[in-house]
Design a protein around this motif. Structure first.
Motif, mmCIF file in Angstrom:
data_model
loop_
_atom_site.group_PDB
_atom_site.id
_atom_site.type_symbol
_atom_site.label_atom_id
_atom_site.label_comp_id
_atom_site.label_asym_id
_atom_site.label_seq_id
_atom_site.Cartn_x
_atom_site.Cartn_y
_atom_site.Cartn_z
ATOM 1 N N LEU A 233 0.818 -1.211 0.000
ATOM 2 C CA LEU A 233 0.000 0.000 0.000
ATOM 3 C C LEU A 233 0.852 1.261 0.000
ATOM 4 O O LEU A 233 0.462 2.281 -0.575
ATOM 5 C CB LEU A 233 -0.927 -0.005 1.216
ATOM 6 C CG LEU A 233 -1.986 -1.108 1.240
ATOM 7 C CD1 LEU A 233 -2.793 -1.034 2.523
ATOM 8 C CD2 LEU A 233 -2.902 -1.025 0.036
ATOM 9 N N GLU A 234 1.989 1.201 0.647
ATOM 10 C CA GLU A 234 2.879 2.363 0.636
ATOM 11 C C GLU A 234 3.413 2.666 -0.755
ATOM 12 O O GLU A 234 3.673 3.824 -1.101
ATOM 13 C CB GLU A 234 4.047 2.133 1.607
ATOM 14 C CG GLU A 234 3.645 2.173 3.073
ATOM 15 C CD GLU A 234 4.781 1.823 4.001
ATOM 16 O OE1 GLU A 234 5.818 1.319 3.493
ATOM 17 O OE2 GLU A 234 4.663 2.051 5.217
ATOM 18 N N LYS A 235 3.565 1.625 -1.576
ATOM 19 C CA LYS A 235 4.090 1.805 -2.927
ATOM 20 C C LYS A 235 2.980 1.897 -3.976
ATOM 21 O O LYS A 235 3.269 2.098 -5.160
ATOM 22 C CB LYS A 235 5.017 0.632 -3.275
ATOM 23 C CG LYS A 235 6.299 0.579 -2.443
ATOM 24 C CD LYS A 235 7.132 -0.635 -2.817
ATOM 25 C CE LYS A 235 8.529 -0.562 -2.198
ATOM 26 N NZ LYS A 235 8.522 -0.443 -0.748
ATOM 27 N N TYR A 236 1.731 1.747 -3.565
ATOM 28 C CA TYR A 236 0.626 1.623 -4.522
ATOM 29 C C TYR A 236 0.488 2.857 -5.412
ATOM 30 O O TYR A 236 0.318 2.740 -6.628
ATOM 31 C CB TYR A 236 -0.676 1.379 -3.750
ATOM 32 C CG TYR A 236 -1.905 1.255 -4.626
ATOM 33 C CD1 TYR A 236 -2.192 0.068 -5.279
ATOM 34 C CD2 TYR A 236 -2.771 2.334 -4.789
ATOM 35 C CE1 TYR A 236 -3.315 -0.054 -6.081
ATOM 36 C CE2 TYR A 236 -3.901 2.226 -5.580
ATOM 37 C CZ TYR A 236 -4.163 1.024 -6.220
ATOM 38 O OH TYR A 236 -5.277 0.922 -7.019
ATOM 39 N N HIS A 243 0.741 -2.882 -12.432
ATOM 40 C CA HIS A 243 1.109 -3.239 -11.061
ATOM 41 C C HIS A 243 0.028 -2.802 -10.068
ATOM 42 O O HIS A 243 -0.243 -3.513 -9.095
ATOM 43 C CB HIS A 243 2.452 -2.599 -10.699
ATOM 44 C CG HIS A 243 3.615 -3.254 -11.362
ATOM 45 N ND1 HIS A 243 4.905 -2.759 -11.300
ATOM 46 C CD2 HIS A 243 3.694 -4.381 -12.117
ATOM 47 C CE1 HIS A 243 5.722 -3.539 -11.964
ATOM 48 N NE2 HIS A 243 5.017 -4.537 -12.480
ATOM 49 N N ALA A 244 -0.582 -1.636 -10.313
ATOM 50 C CA ALA A 244 -1.637 -1.168 -9.418
ATOM 51 C C ALA A 244 -2.842 -2.100 -9.459
ATOM 52 O O ALA A 244 -3.468 -2.375 -8.427
ATOM 53 C CB ALA A 244 -2.056 0.253 -9.788
ATOM 54 N N ARG A 245 -3.161 -2.616 -10.646
ATOM 55 C CA ARG A 245 -4.288 -3.554 -10.765
ATOM 56 C C ARG A 245 -3.996 -4.837 -9.993
ATOM 57 O O ARG A 245 -4.860 -5.364 -9.277
ATOM 58 C CB ARG A 245 -4.555 -3.860 -12.235
ATOM 59 C CG ARG A 245 -5.828 -4.671 -12.470
ATOM 60 C CD ARG A 245 -6.004 -5.022 -13.939
ATOM 61 N NE ARG A 245 -6.072 -3.844 -14.776
ATOM 62 C CZ ARG A 245 -5.152 -3.500 -15.672
ATOM 63 N NH1 ARG A 245 -4.060 -4.245 -15.826
ATOM 64 N NH2 ARG A 245 -5.288 -2.413 -16.408
ATOM 65 N N ASP A 246 -2.764 -5.352 -10.118
ATOM 66 C CA ASP A 246 -2.386 -6.571 -9.377
ATOM 67 C C ASP A 246 -2.369 -6.315 -7.869
ATOM 68 O O ASP A 246 -2.795 -7.172 -7.085
ATOM 69 C CB ASP A 246 -1.007 -7.051 -9.833
ATOM 70 C CG ASP A 246 -1.007 -7.504 -11.290
ATOM 71 O OD1 ASP A 246 -2.102 -7.818 -11.813
ATOM 72 O OD2 ASP A 246 0.078 -7.530 -11.898
ATOM 73 N N ALA A 247 -1.891 -5.146 -7.479
ATOM 74 C CA ALA A 247 -1.823 -4.826 -6.052
ATOM 75 C C ALA A 247 -3.210 -4.706 -5.446
ATOM 76 O O ALA A 247 -3.456 -5.181 -4.324
ATOM 77 C CB ALA A 247 -1.043 -3.525 -5.846
ATOM 78 N N HIS A 295 -8.049 5.508 -7.373
ATOM 79 C CA HIS A 295 -6.753 5.777 -7.997
ATOM 80 C C HIS A 295 -6.552 4.901 -9.229
ATOM 81 O O HIS A 295 -6.062 5.375 -10.267
ATOM 82 C CB HIS A 295 -5.641 5.534 -6.983
ATOM 83 C CG HIS A 295 -4.260 5.748 -7.541
ATOM 84 N ND1 HIS A 295 -3.774 6.994 -7.861
ATOM 85 C CD2 HIS A 295 -3.273 4.863 -7.859
ATOM 86 C CE1 HIS A 295 -2.539 6.878 -8.336
ATOM 87 N NE2 HIS A 295 -2.211 5.600 -8.337
ATOM 88 N N LEU A 296 -6.933 3.619 -9.124
ATOM 89 C CA LEU A 296 -6.805 2.727 -10.285
ATOM 90 C C LEU A 296 -7.718 3.193 -11.422
ATOM 91 O O LEU A 296 -7.325 3.147 -12.596
ATOM 92 C CB LEU A 296 -7.146 1.290 -9.876
ATOM 93 C CG LEU A 296 -7.087 0.247 -10.998
ATOM 94 C CD1 LEU A 296 -5.682 0.189 -11.602
ATOM 95 C CD2 LEU A 296 -7.505 -1.130 -10.485
ATOM 96 N N ALA A 297 -8.913 3.636 -11.077
ATOM 97 C CA ALA A 297 -9.823 4.143 -12.109
ATOM 98 C C ALA A 297 -9.241 5.366 -12.799
ATOM 99 O O ALA A 297 -9.403 5.547 -14.020
ATOM 100 C CB ALA A 297 -11.173 4.478 -11.482
#
Length: 468
Positions: A233-236, A243-247, A295-297
């Motif tokens: 979450l700190e790196k999200y 990567h954000a979708r996988d996270a 954020h992903l959206a």
């Protein structure tokens, strides 16, 4: 088979190994007798000591345990698995390395002990126990195989790595490696949770000992898992779209596993494990998940559905902003999202202000609205020529002095004093101006709560809308 004490088979097998000079095989036989209790501590300690001896063959020891797991008796099989698990946890790492590197695994996916049912039946105490224990043996063997596969994939044991904020292995791992590590950890945790026993299933010393070993692994696995999620979450907010979708998917799976871990810990508490050894699982606020999805959206260029009402919209916006400490950064995407949220909030409040400051009613209805609506700073024009009504039945006083005595702190939310407006004197313009208080825009200021952190799991989700 007798349910108490060593059987004749156990004694004969031990004597055979003694005559052959096979001390290691004898120790394995002693640890995995047909006696329906857990392996004795003295035998387990000796085998742990053997794993640290350079002249002891680790492959030979592992193969002896795997061979005992092919026995037809469920007690022997179960105790061989428990002994193997104990050596994985407390023995030399060479033992774990051999199990991970070799093709020798516990092939017990179809194990079923029918012998005790056929021999003893339902009328004999323990006659059905082997049949009932068979599913737990299959699940336990699957977990030990998954534990070996995890070591093979990562070259370390999740239960033995350093944990914590400062020196935690998963806490300091880079994002790309973390996205590859967490699925392996999730697979091992899933295999452990599939053991799925209840308090009434822990009916003998054998399964009780395996449950304690699983409980030990669960506490360490979940602590390691939690470190990885915090780091993720700190790196999200610095990740790319893939990567954000996988996270985000990993975080959603983490929330599901928290519920399953909680169920396992309830069983542990019911069977008498000290509450001080059981961690208290506190979920993160739901607004954190909303912030991650929003954020992903934004990265994917999708529009997030807004709330229907201004109140709901503002609550959602501030909840999202408060959930992420990353809004304090200077990242271009984050600042754009922050500005969008603030603009939506300002538009919603302006729309609400326009409704309450410009009533559509006129005449008597408008007069009533003016008298009862505290958000109106002055009465309507239709009421200007009418005589002032003395609501309190008191003698006429100096309206200017009464209005001037009104302080801004006495006004509710600094929106103006409706009673002072009603007693407006026809010739006291200056006094009337003082009576209106601070009615600049009729809005209350809100604190977005940006200082809150989404990673304080024990903290509650503040509303963040306090009026100043």
């Amino acid at each position: 088979m007798t349910m108490a004490g060593q059987t004749i088979n156990d004694r004969l097998l031990a004597a055979r190994h003694s005559l052959a000079g096979q001390g290691l095989a004898k120790s394995v036989c002693k640890a995995t007798t047909e006696e329906c209790i857990g392996p004795k501590k003295k035998h387990l300690d000796y085998l742990v000591h053997c794993t640290n001896e350079p002249n002891v063959s680790i492959p030979h020891l592992a193969n002896l345990l795997i061979e005992r797991s092919q026995n037809a008796n469920w007690v022997v099989v179960y105790k061989s698995l428990i002994t193997t698990h104990h050596l994985m946890a407390y023995g030399n790492e060479r033992f774990m390395q051999y199990l991970a590197s070799s093709n020798s695994t516990f092939n017990l996916s179809s194990f079923l002990d029918k012998g005790t049912v056929q021999d003893g039946g339902m009328g004999v105490p323990g006659g059905r126990m082997g049949y009932d224990m068979s599913p737990f043996i299959r699940r336990y063997a699957k977990y030990l195989n998954e534990k070996s596969l995890s070591y093979r994939a990562m070259a370390f044991d999740f239960c033995k790595v350093k944990r914590g904020k400062e020196e935690g292995s998963l806490r300091s791992m880079n994002a790309e490696k973390l996205l590859k590590t967490l699925p392996v950890l999730q697979a091992q945790l899933d295999a452990l949770l599939e053991f799925d026993c209840q308090s009434n299933d822990l009916s003998n010393g054998v399964i009780n000992m395996s449950f304690m070993l699983l409980f030990r692994d669960l506490i360490r696995l979940f602590a390691c898992y939690n470190d990885g999620i915090i780091n993720l979450l700190e790196k999200y907010f610095d990740m790319n779209k893939k990567h954000a979708r996988d996270a985000l998917d990993l975080y959603k799976k983490f929330l599901v596993r928290m519920d399953r871990v909680g169920e396992f810990l309830k069983v542990a508490e019911n069977v008498g494990i000290d509450k001080g050894d059981i961690p208290d699982l506190t979920k993160a606020p739901s607004s954190l998940l909303d912030a991650l999805e929003q954020h992903l959206a934004t990265l994917e260029g999708r529009k997030v559905s807004a709330a229907n009402t201004p109140t709901q919209s503002s609550s959602s916006a501030f909840g999202t902003a408060a959930a992420s400490s990353k809004f304090d950064t200077t990242n271009g995407i984050d600042e754009q999202l922050k500005a969008q949220v603030l603009a939506e909030e300002e538009a919603a409040m302006n729309q609400y202000k326009s409704k309450v400051s410009s009533p559509t009613s006129s005449g008597a209805a408008g007069a009533s609205a003016a008298l009862t609506n505290p958000f109106l700073s002055s009465p309507p024009a239709a009421q200007a020529g009418q005589p002032i009504v003395d609501l309190f039945g008191a003698a006429s006083a100096q309206p200017a002095a009464a209005a001037a005595a009104t302080k801004a702190s006495d006004d509710l939310l600094q929106l103006g004093n409706p009673f002072a407006d009603m007693f407006d004197a026809s010739g006291g313009g200056a006094a009337a101006a003082g009576a209106t208080g601070n009615a600049g825009d009729g809005t209350a200021k809100y604190d977005g709560g940006a200082g809150s952190s989404p990673f304080d799991w024990g903290a509650t989700d503040d509303d963040g809308g306090a009026a100043q």
